[in-house]
Design a protein around this motif. Sequence first.
Motif, PDB file in Angstrom:
ATOM      1  N   MET A   1       0.830  -1.210   0.000  1.00  0.00           N
ATOM      2  CA  MET A   1       0.000   0.000   0.000  1.00  0.00           C
ATOM      3  C   MET A   1       0.863   1.259   0.000  1.00  0.00           C
ATOM      4  SD  MET A   1      -3.212   1.207   2.340  1.00  0.00           S
ATOM      5  CE  MET A   1      -4.097  -0.313   2.128  1.00  0.00           C
TER       6      MET A   1
ATOM      7  N   LEU B   1       0.363   3.993  -2.936  1.00  0.00           N
ATOM      8  CA  LEU B   1      -0.142   5.340  -2.618  1.00  0.00           C
ATOM      9  C   LEU B   1       0.921   6.403  -2.855  1.00  0.00           C
ATOM     10  CD1 LEU B   1      -2.426   4.748   0.502  1.00  0.00           C
ATOM     11  CD2 LEU B   1      -3.069   5.024  -1.901  1.00  0.00           C
TER      12      LEU B   1
ATOM     13  N   PHE C   1      -5.622  12.354   5.543  1.00  0.00           N
ATOM     14  CA  PHE C   1      -6.074  11.081   4.980  1.00  0.00           C
ATOM     15  C   PHE C   1      -5.393   9.897   5.659  1.00  0.00           C
ATOM     16  CE2 PHE C   1      -6.809  12.817   0.329  1.00  0.00           C
ATOM     17  CZ  PHE C   1      -7.802  13.671   0.808  1.00  0.00           C
ATOM     18  N   HIS C   2      -6.103   8.803   5.715  1.00  0.00           N
ATOM     19  CA  HIS C   2      -5.554   7.532   6.190  1.00  0.00           C
ATOM     20  C   HIS C   2      -5.696   6.514   5.061  1.00  0.00           C
ATOM     21  CE1 HIS C   2      -6.171   3.792   8.998  1.00  0.00           C
ATOM     22  NE2 HIS C   2      -4.978   3.792   8.433  1.00  0.00           N
ATOM     23  N   ASN C   3      -4.549   6.065   4.543  1.00  0.00           N
ATOM     24  CA  ASN C   3      -4.531   5.056   3.467  1.00  0.00           C
ATOM     25  C   ASN C   3      -5.284   5.506   2.210  1.00  0.00           C
ATOM     26  OD1 ASN C   3      -2.989   3.430   5.090  1.00  0.00           O
ATOM     27  ND2 ASN C   3      -4.660   2.044   5.683  1.00  0.00           N
ATOM     28  N   VAL C   4      -5.120   6.777   1.857  1.00  0.00           N
ATOM     29  CA  VAL C   4      -5.752   7.339   0.663  1.00  0.00           C
ATOM     30  C   VAL C   4      -4.719   8.225  -0.038  1.00  0.00           C
ATOM     31  CG1 VAL C   4      -7.549   8.953  -0.147  1.00  0.00           C
ATOM     32  CG2 VAL C   4      -8.092   7.298   1.662  1.00  0.00           C
ATOM     33  N   SER C   5      -4.706   8.220  -1.358  1.00  0.00           N
ATOM     34  CA  SER C   5      -3.776   9.049  -2.134  1.00  0.00           C
ATOM     35  C   SER C   5      -4.072  10.545  -1.944  1.00  0.00           C
ATOM     36  CB  SER C   5      -3.897   8.683  -3.614  1.00  0.00           C
ATOM     37  OG  SER C   5      -3.272   9.665  -4.427  1.00  0.00           O
TER      38      SER C   5
END
Lengths: 420, 420
Positions: free
Chosen positions: A245, A249, A368-372
């Motif tokens: 990930m 990302l 953001f958490h785990n988002v581009s």
Amino acid sequence: MTDAEVFSAVETLARNARAASYKLSQLTTEQKNEILKAMAAELRARTAEIVAANALDLAAGEAKGLAKPMLERLKLDAAKVEAIAHGIDQVIALPDPVGQVMEKYTRPNGMHLQQVRVPIGTIGIIYESRPNVTSDAAVLCFKTGNATILRGGSEAIHSNRAIADALQAGGENAGLPAHAIQLIPFTDRSSVSALCQMDKWLDLIIPRGGKGLIETVVSQARMPVIKHYDGICHLFVDKAADLDMAVKLTVNSKVQKTGVCNALETLLVHSAVAQSHLPTIAEELVEKGVELRGCERTRQIIDAVPATEEDWGTEYLDLILSVKIVDSLEEAIEHINTHGSHHTETIVTGDDAAATAFLSGCDSACVFHNVSTRLADGEEFGFGAEIGISTDKLHARGPMGLRELTSYQYRVRGNGQRKL
Amino acid sequence: MTDAEVFSAVETLARNARAASYKLSQLTTEQKNEILKAMAAELRARTAEIVAANALDLAAGEAKGLAKPMLERLKLDAAKVEAIAHGIDQVIALPDPVGQVMEKYTRPNGMHLQQVRVPIGTIGIIYESRPNVTSDAAVLCFKTGNATILRGGSEAIHSNRAIADALQAGGENAGLPAHAIQLIPFTDRSSVSALCQMDKWLDLIIPRGGKGLIETVVSQARMPVIKHYDGICHLFVDKAADLDMAVKLTVNSKVQKTGVCNALETLLVHSAVAQSHLPTIAEELVEKGVELRGCERTRQIIDAVPATEEDWGTEYLDLILSVKIVDSLEEAIEHINTHGSHHTETIVTGDDAAATAFLSGCDSACVFHNVSTRLADGEEFGFGAEIGISTDKLHARGPMGLRELTSYQYRVRGNGQRKL
């Protein structure tokens, strides 16, 4: 024109915009949508005229020796005019925030309060070379019942005039009040200063352009300014980050598009996973043509140009990424709050507690958490359209859609309530 | 001190405020309330010191020949210190807006958005003679997680210092971060200009004082300013107005308290009821000692001093009322939008359609139907406390409570969403 003549001409436009705004605020959503349809139709009908006006700008730009990318941004053809008109079609489909009741309640004395969304009133838009902004900005402001004064770049004056004329004339066929959309028709530089003094008539200025333009407006404007400064966006690979990930990302945030404010500019990596994660991330980035500028500890693990202090505060808008190793989540947050531009930051982690601490610790519009980072955008957030991404904290923060182009008023109904 | 020394000292305060703000934003409501309790306790414990410091200001004021009302506003005694401390007790009881989720939804790509209220960050408060503002403003800003820099009037410097010291020292006993509440400890006038340049460290300035102070800040500030300008409030007696209600609401709006921004300054009367209503209204006002200044048509019906053009734009803050006869609801609205200050307007009418048209037609923060203008107030609106009544349209309009001392950020959680 003398400065006094410019001031006087701009004041007339501003005064007329205020008068128009009182008519605009009374239009229903249906009336506004009919007017928008007429604007789009007129733009399409005038395609040839708009392209011809644009040719004058292009010729003047070439004669002045404008750089190629600048000429590219300036250029309109039939397809681009159609795209501008299609943008209006899309705004018609968006819900109208004006008239929405944000809150309603009754006080012990029986008076009933409603907090209702209303137009801001009059908005000045100061922008640079792209002529499509003339329509995009005016149309969003109009949909929310605001009158606009547009001040575009001098190199696009013919194109901007042709577009603004089409919008106003087309709209008037369907009931648009006079002076609802006004372009400053001359290119004198002092018109920017003049606009900044019109706080009696103008409720807001939105500068859309580079840092120099925004700085000028901020230092001169007497009315509120909503700023869309740089995006120095960060991605933090936490110690609990999944490698796959983190790679995906980081790559998407940096290379999916580079010349935009929500592109990644600095990668922060937790020292606990620097050895395990950084080489794979770097390999993928280098393969995509990204130049890496690393801190000393980074350069012990991967190949990178030495990063200077200046790199941490630079928006590259290019295939360049600064990389720093940090020893904790707290150090990552502190780096971001110190060097960033309060735009968009992402943490990659499998640890929810770390994510929550990151999200509440970063003083940025989008966290953001785990988002581009590339998903920090009005369309992606579901706003339908945006007038920009605000790096301010007052009134509008982050992607700024139709709702952020409204104010509110308190409407109170009673039956004789007095102060006791 | 030289201007450069002032600038440097103010910059240190501002930089420290920013650092403190990052700690403040992480406090829970319970922690903040404990700190507020400790502040109130310390204020009460230091009553004698505060009154002694105030005596220095009073002596200096008398020596400088300050006017009596000014000295009265400046004066603190044990009861006034207790009132300031009690104000803190009340703020403890108010709900904390920080952390509230304003909106949450999931996008088609699965990312989950929350728009969450967060502190604004750092706020500069510039105010004039009343030393109680030192506590009132700092405490509201603190409850919402903001660091403050206070710049009070030079005539209250000793009182302000004593109060700010008590708040910071008392708070620190309960975990208040250093530099959360800072008073500019010197009286050099250039500190106002210096504050206005601190846009890197200060997110907002709120000037609380007269028009001159606000003008200075507006023309110099690079950061957002929320203005609390005059209240030139209007009451319109519509043709469908009940006479008794018109009399009662006019009298209450004008005479219940005159020196405040929500007091009535101009009465508009529909010509259809001028003969029937105006004499009774005038009689009651004159009995309360109000001087009437009327338009020509008014003076054909009642005794009144001739009103000049200037009267329509004057905030008397005194037992004076301008009176004008208009021929329609539309004329009333146009008069209000042209001459008013966009603060508070009331229509007295039994006609709901007229009321609705008035409410949506007036470009003012508070628009009332059959309610006294004096009820335009944070307490009356149920906000519990207010930092002022904003005449701006951006961010905060009308009474400004705790909620308006917050910003927001978008917190987005996903599982690897990228831009396609």
